[in-house]
Design an enzyme around this catalytic site. Structure first.
Site: not given
Ligand code: OAD
Length: 259
Positions: A77, A107, A125, A136, A161, A228
């Protein structure tokens, strides 16, 4: 030009809110990077958590159970992120920041906001381009990027490490872990003093980050939603715009800066 799908009176109020705002927070999630080719977490078809269970990859226990699986997937990734480019949404946010106080609270673990030119970016995040010791917490440099043979996700043993011999882990926040204290405090401070919060590309279901739009709203900020699909925040959102980040944010910038 992209239509916003709002009634004329709402569009007029939005234009005023955009023009008058002096302290803006952009709260971004995975959808903000989707048009740069980086998969979101929960979108059907492309969402990462559709393919992998979070507990298989994104927990401390997962790392301790199979460090090579987790390190290898994050390395894959990380290389995807390094090859991706900021999209028109990232660029519009950065451009806005040249004439107004714009803070990005993200995030996302990618650096596309920074590469687009945003100066004030708070990563809630963590950052995928960073790594540290699991034991550590000493930082571990990932530049140059370690060589990997082959394409796609594969198991790769993590480095060790140099200070304590512990395993090196990705510099991201996993499920069950606390947010970094300084970043969380800075994000809350920015939201409390914002007069406009733009929530873009997040399903806003992961706490505590998902509490921020409401915090800004409770302190008087107007909330704009760019997504969207519907989200749980639509109820506190005066301006709900159904569309993608790369299509809508340049339009908002234009409205904010038009004379
Ligand atoms: P999600 O995958 O949960 O949500 C993505 C959002 O983006 C959805 O509401 C989609 O509808 C929207 N979306 C998709 N394509 C889009 C575009 N081109 N323009 C605008 N919006 C679009 O991702 P996050 O909300 O970021 O945490 O998820 C939150 C956290 O959950 C992440 O930071 C990660 C994950 O587990 C950790 O890793 C701790």
């Amino acid at each position: 030009m992209q239509a916003l799908g709002l009634h004329d009176d709402v569009t007029a109020r939005l234009r005023d809110a955009l023009r008058d705002a002096s302290r803006i927070v952009v709260f971004s999630g995975a959808g903000a990077s989707a048009e740069s080719g980086i998969a979101t977490f929960r979108d059907p078809e492309v969402g990462l958590w559709r393919r992998y269970k979070p507990e298989q990859l994104a927990t401390p226990q997962a790392f301790l159970t199979d460090p090579a699986l987790v390190w290898g997937r994050y390395g894959w990734r990380r290389r995807q992120v390094a090859a991706a480019q900021p999209n028109a949404g990232h660029l519009a946010i950065a451009e806005w920041g040249r004439s107004r106080e714009v803070s990005v609270v993200t995030q996302n673990v990618d650096d596309l906001h920074e590469r687009a030119g945003s100066a004030d970016v708070v990563h809630l995040h963590g950052e995928i381009a960073k790594a540290r010791c699991f034991d550590c917490a000493a930082p571990y440099p990932l530049t140059p990027e370690p060589e990997v043979e082959g394409e796609g996700p594969m198991s790769v043993e993590p480095p060790v490490c140099g200070q304590c011999g512990g395993l090196v882990r990705p510099g991201v926040v996993w499920f069950g872990e606390a947010l970094p204290e300084r970043e969380w405090a800075e994000a809350k401070a920015r939201c409390r003093r914002a007069d406009l919060l733009i929530c873009v590309g997040t399903s806003a279901v992961v706490r505590p980050a998902s509490l921020l739009p409401r915090l800004a709203w409770e302190h008087g900020a107007a909330v704009v939603q760019v997504n969207p699909h519907p989200t749980e925040h639509d109820e506190i959102t005066e301006f709900v715009i159904r569309g993608t980040s790369a299509a809508i944010l340049p339009r908002l910038l234009e409205m904010a800066t038009a004379s």
